[in-house]
Design a protein around this motif. Structure first.
Motif, short mmCIF file in Angstrom:
data_model
loop_
_atom_site.label_atom_id
_atom_site.label_comp_id
_atom_site.label_asym_id
_atom_site.label_seq_id
_atom_site.Cartn_x
_atom_site.Cartn_y
_atom_site.Cartn_z
N MET A 1 -6.60 -3.52 7.85
CA MET A 1 -8.05 -3.53 7.62
C MET A 1 -8.44 -4.79 6.86
N PHE A 2 -7.76 -5.06 5.74
CA PHE A 2 -8.12 -6.22 4.93
C PHE A 2 -7.94 -7.53 5.71
N MET A 3 -6.90 -7.59 6.53
CA MET A 3 -6.60 -8.83 7.25
C MET A 3 -7.37 -8.96 8.56
N SER A 4 -8.12 -7.94 8.94
CA SER A 4 -8.85 -8.00 10.20
C SER A 4 -9.85 -9.15 10.17
N GLU A 5 -10.17 -9.65 11.34
CA GLU A 5 -11.06 -10.81 11.45
C GLU A 5 -12.43 -10.54 10.85
N SER A 6 -12.93 -9.31 10.99
CA SER A 6 -14.28 -9.00 10.50
C SER A 6 -14.33 -8.83 8.98
N ILE A 7 -13.20 -8.52 8.36
CA ILE A 7 -13.17 -8.32 6.91
C ILE A 7 -12.57 -9.52 6.21
N ASN A 8 -11.41 -9.95 6.65
CA ASN A 8 -10.79 -11.20 6.18
C ASN A 8 -10.65 -11.30 4.67
N VAL A 9 -10.08 -10.27 4.05
CA VAL A 9 -9.76 -10.31 2.62
C VAL A 9 -8.25 -10.55 2.52
N PRO A 10 -7.83 -11.63 1.86
CA PRO A 10 -6.40 -11.90 1.76
C PRO A 10 -5.65 -10.76 1.06
N VAL A 11 -4.50 -10.42 1.59
CA VAL A 11 -3.64 -9.42 0.95
C VAL A 11 -2.66 -10.18 0.07
N LEU A 12 -2.78 -9.97 -1.24
CA LEU A 12 -1.93 -10.67 -2.20
C LEU A 12 -0.51 -10.14 -2.17
N GLY A 13 -0.34 -8.89 -1.76
CA GLY A 13 1.00 -8.32 -1.67
C GLY A 13 0.98 -6.81 -1.72
N ILE A 14 2.19 -6.27 -1.71
CA ILE A 14 2.40 -4.82 -1.73
C ILE A 14 3.25 -4.46 -2.94
N ILE A 15 2.90 -3.35 -3.57
CA ILE A 15 3.68 -2.78 -4.68
C ILE A 15 4.22 -1.44 -4.21
N GLU A 16 5.49 -1.19 -4.49
CA GLU A 16 6.07 0.10 -4.17
C GLU A 16 6.10 0.97 -5.42
N ASN A 17 5.37 2.08 -5.37
CA ASN A 17 5.34 3.04 -6.47
C ASN A 17 6.37 4.13 -6.17
N MET A 18 6.94 4.70 -7.20
CA MET A 18 7.97 5.74 -7.08
C MET A 18 9.13 5.24 -6.22
N ALA A 19 9.49 3.97 -6.44
CA ALA A 19 10.52 3.31 -5.64
C ALA A 19 11.88 3.99 -5.80
N GLU B 1 20.33 2.78 -16.19
CA GLU B 1 20.91 1.88 -15.19
C GLU B 1 21.05 2.55 -13.82
N ASN B 2 20.89 3.88 -13.78
CA ASN B 2 21.05 4.61 -12.51
C ASN B 2 19.75 4.61 -11.73
N LYS B 3 19.86 4.49 -10.41
CA LYS B 3 18.71 4.55 -9.52
C LYS B 3 18.99 5.56 -8.42
N TYR B 4 18.08 6.50 -8.27
CA TYR B 4 18.18 7.50 -7.23
C TYR B 4 16.96 7.33 -6.32
N TYR B 5 17.18 7.11 -5.04
CA TYR B 5 16.10 6.83 -4.10
C TYR B 5 15.63 8.13 -3.44
N ILE B 6 14.86 8.89 -4.19
CA ILE B 6 14.42 10.22 -3.78
C ILE B 6 13.51 10.16 -2.56
N PHE B 7 12.63 9.18 -2.49
CA PHE B 7 11.63 9.11 -1.43
C PHE B 7 11.96 8.09 -0.35
N GLY B 8 13.15 7.55 -0.37
CA GLY B 8 13.54 6.51 0.57
C GLY B 8 13.77 5.21 -0.18
N LYS B 9 14.39 4.27 0.51
CA LYS B 9 14.77 3.03 -0.15
C LYS B 9 14.13 1.82 0.55
N GLU B 10 13.48 1.00 -0.23
CA GLU B 10 12.95 -0.30 0.19
C GLU B 10 11.92 -0.22 1.32
#
Length: 183
Positions: A65-83, A92-101
């Motif tokens: 939506m943001f990148m569509s020609e009619s809107i054209n708002v630059p997407v600065l990036g994506i943040i992954e929450n609950m990574a 130091e332990n990481k458990y990927y409960i909701f999937g990884k990357e």
């Protein structure tokens, strides 16, 4: 109603001189997003997702939506929450409960930066329950996570401003595709 309240908060408050104004919107591509983009020149969008496939599908729609020609708002990036989950007693332990990357892969597919990954830690929920920003937690894993994300968002904003002209509020120029218009 939400868009009207947000517009009132934006335009009727005396914000003074601002370096940044961040507006946290609900997920999706709804009316509130379009209302804000019609009211304000948006410098860029940051899309937040969790690693699950259904959340990533919503994030992909948002980026499109943001990148569509009619809107054209630059997407600065994506943040992954609950990574990943990190127990307080085993930082130091990481458990990927909701999937990884998931967001990392989406960012690569859409050719936008991955701005950071926020772990699932109990203190974020606890801070929210008491109305304290989790980003202000010092001497914790969250301190460096939020500092890193902030640096990345600021850097992507600077990069955007160096390479693209200022944005303008979106102007509706056609009613094509609107179900209210008789064909």
């Amino acid at each position: 109603m939400a868009a009207k309240a947000l517009n009132q908060m934006i335009f009727d408050a005396n914000w003074g001189e601002l370096d940044f104004m961040l507006i946290d919107l609900p997920p999706g591509t709804g009316d509130i997003h379009l209302s804000i983009m019609q009211s304000l020149p948006i410098t860029g969008a940051v899309v937040v997702s969790t690693p699950q496939a259904v959340a990533l599908a919503d994030a992909k729609k948002g980026v499109s939506m943001f990148m569509s020609e009619s809107i054209n708002v630059p997407v600065l990036g994506i943040i992954e929450n609950m990574a990943y989950f990190t127990p307080e007693e085993l930082p130091e332990n990481k458990y990927y409960i909701f999937g990884k990357e998931g967001a990392k892969n989406l960012a690569e597919d859409l050719q936008v930066p991955l701005l950071g990954e926020v772990p699932l830690v109990q203190s974020i929920r606890e801070a929210g329950d008491y109305g304290r920003p989790a980003a202000l937690q010092t001497a914790s894993i969250l301190e460096s996570v939020f500092e890193n994300i902030t640096r990345n968002v600021v850097q992507e904003t600077v990069n955007r401003n160096e390479t693209l002209p200022p944005t303008e509020a979106i102007k509706i120029t056609t009613m094509a595709g609107c179900s209210a218009v008789k064909k």
